[in-house]
Write an enzyme that holds these catalytic residues in place. Structure first.
Site, mmCIF file in Angstrom:
data_model
loop_
_atom_site.group_PDB
_atom_site.id
_atom_site.type_symbol
_atom_site.label_atom_id
_atom_site.label_comp_id
_atom_site.label_asym_id
_atom_site.label_seq_id
_atom_site.Cartn_x
_atom_site.Cartn_y
_atom_site.Cartn_z
ATOM 1 N N SER A 126 0.826 -1.205 0.000
ATOM 2 C CA SER A 126 0.000 0.000 0.000
ATOM 3 C C SER A 126 0.860 1.254 0.000
ATOM 4 C CB SER A 126 -0.862 -0.033 1.257
ATOM 5 O OG SER A 126 -1.445 1.221 1.486
ATOM 6 N N TYR A 151 -2.000 -1.130 11.111
ATOM 7 C CA TYR A 151 -2.252 -1.686 9.770
ATOM 8 C C TYR A 151 -1.106 -1.319 8.814
ATOM 9 C CZ TYR A 151 -3.637 -1.318 4.911
ATOM 10 O OH TYR A 151 -3.623 -1.373 3.549
ATOM 11 N N LYS A 155 2.055 -3.626 6.768
ATOM 12 C CA LYS A 155 2.472 -3.620 5.352
ATOM 13 C C LYS A 155 3.991 -3.387 5.263
ATOM 14 C CE LYS A 155 -1.413 -4.538 3.432
ATOM 15 N NZ LYS A 155 -1.635 -5.860 2.861
#
Ligand code: UD1
Length: 345
Positions: A126, A151, A155
């Site tokens: 992302s 979150y 990644k």
């Protein structure tokens, strides 16, 4: 026919990618625990492609099951790993679930890849790894900033885990795709984004507000240092994004990758504000979006959009579908799925 394992294949990006893989002659097996998706997505994929992909329901944190999967499907040639938890706010409230889920599933896949000698992984990353970049448009060389949420941190850590695994085993290969903001739906309107509960992302909220399910859209902040004061993102059509995965898989299978780990930005290169999304949605659909301006959302970056030149040149891929068409497709999907839900009540 080469078989591709798609984890999270009944999810939003996963399902669109499965369609493109099948359209390109690949055989697919999906693994999904259905924690954030619905088994009926398989019907949509089947209706669009005429092929029902193989499906296995289990949690990738279960290493034994991952090993058994590779024993059962011994023709897997590459893996696209989408399955992950992805809600920024939720990750702040339950960080351990996020670290456990997102890291453990990746580690299990890498262990299985080593054990069974499967070299290729496409990883779903992302633009969140860039935080608020110092320079725009943001290139793949931009520094990774401290993550704004657990979150986002998963990644970053996952990319590091993949890097370390490749460093230690030069037979492994991976392509990390850093998505900007995927929106829209397949043009058939048979698959799309189906958030459970109140949508957190902009476009599903817009379509639900227009469908009358939500009272009005709240625009988070109009005092940003942007042309109209609202935050700017790079919104990319979901089918364009899905197609980039097919290109990445082919690149690995054909040995065209130049490094064992490659990273690409997947965006359009164009920054679009929240108000522009509303305006373009209204033009594309003829529907009015009711909205109000409220305070900024905590943790939001002001402006981010991609420098896509590396992906364009190296992958020979480019986002093609216009924002108008993309927003119209999101609305067609909303109508389709509401209709379907109302009928089944
Ligand atoms: C973020 C992450 C992205 C991650 C995604 C997961 C960044 C830059 N991007 O996307 O990597 O995959 O979360 O969900 O960190 N907005 C409103 N009203 C709403 C909803 C959103 O005004 O009801 C605004 C937001 O403030 C933002 C824009 O719309 O400016 C897009 O928001 P959203 O769709 O949630 O995506 P990101 O936050 O950009």
């Amino acid at each position: 026919m080469d078989r591709i394992l798609v984890t999270g294949g009944t999810g939003y990006i996963g399902s669109h990618t499965v369609v493109e893989l099948i359209n390109n002659g690949f055989k697919v097996v999906i693994v999904d625990n259905l924690s954030n998706s619905n088994i009926e997505v398989l019907d949509g994929i089947t209706q669009i492609t005429g092929t029902k992909p193989d499906f296995e329901k289990f949690d990738l944190c279960d290493r034994q099951k991952v090993i058994q999967l590779f024993e059962k499907y011994n023709d897997i040639k590459a893996i696209i790993h989408f399955a992950a938890l992805k809600a920024v706010g939720e990750s702040v409230e339950m960080p351990l679930s996020y670290y456990h889920n997102n890291l453990e599933s990746l580690i299990n896949l890498l262990i299985a890849m080593e054990k069974f000698g499967h070299p290729g992984l496409v990883f779903s990353s992302s633009c969140t790894v860039y935080g608020q970049p110092d320079e725009l448009p943001v290139t793949e060389k931009a520094p990774i900033k401290k993550a704004m949420s657990p979150y986002g941190n998963t990644k970053q850590i996952c990319e590091e885990i993949i890097g370390d695994a490749i460093q230690a085993n030069n037979k492994l290969k991976a392509i990390s795709l850093r998505y900007f903001n995927p929106i829209g739906a397949h043009k058939s309107a048979l698959i799309g984004e189906l958030p459970i509960g109140v949508p957190l992302n902009l476009v599903p909220f817009v379509t639900q507000a227009v469908a009358g399910i939500r009272e009005k859209l709240r625009v988070f902040g109009n005092d940003y240092n942007t042309p109209d004061g609202t935050a700017v993102r790079d919104y990319i059509n979901i089918v364009d994004l899905a197609k980039a995965h097919v290109v990445a898989v082919k690149r690995m299978l054909n040995g065209l990758n130049k490094n064992n780990l490659e990273v690409f930005n997947l965006g359009t290169g164009r920054g679009v504000s929240v108000l522009e999304i509303i305006d373009t949605f209204e033009k594309a659909t003829g529907k009015k979006v009711n909205y109000e301006i409220v305070d900024r959302r905590q943790g939001d970056v002001e402006m981010v959009y991609a420098d896509t030149s590396f992906a364009n040149k190296e992958l020979g891929w480019k986002a093609e579908i216009s924002l108008e068409e993309t927003l119209a497709s999101a609305w067609e999907w909303e109508k389709y799925i509401r209709n379907k839900m109302n009928k089944s009540k």
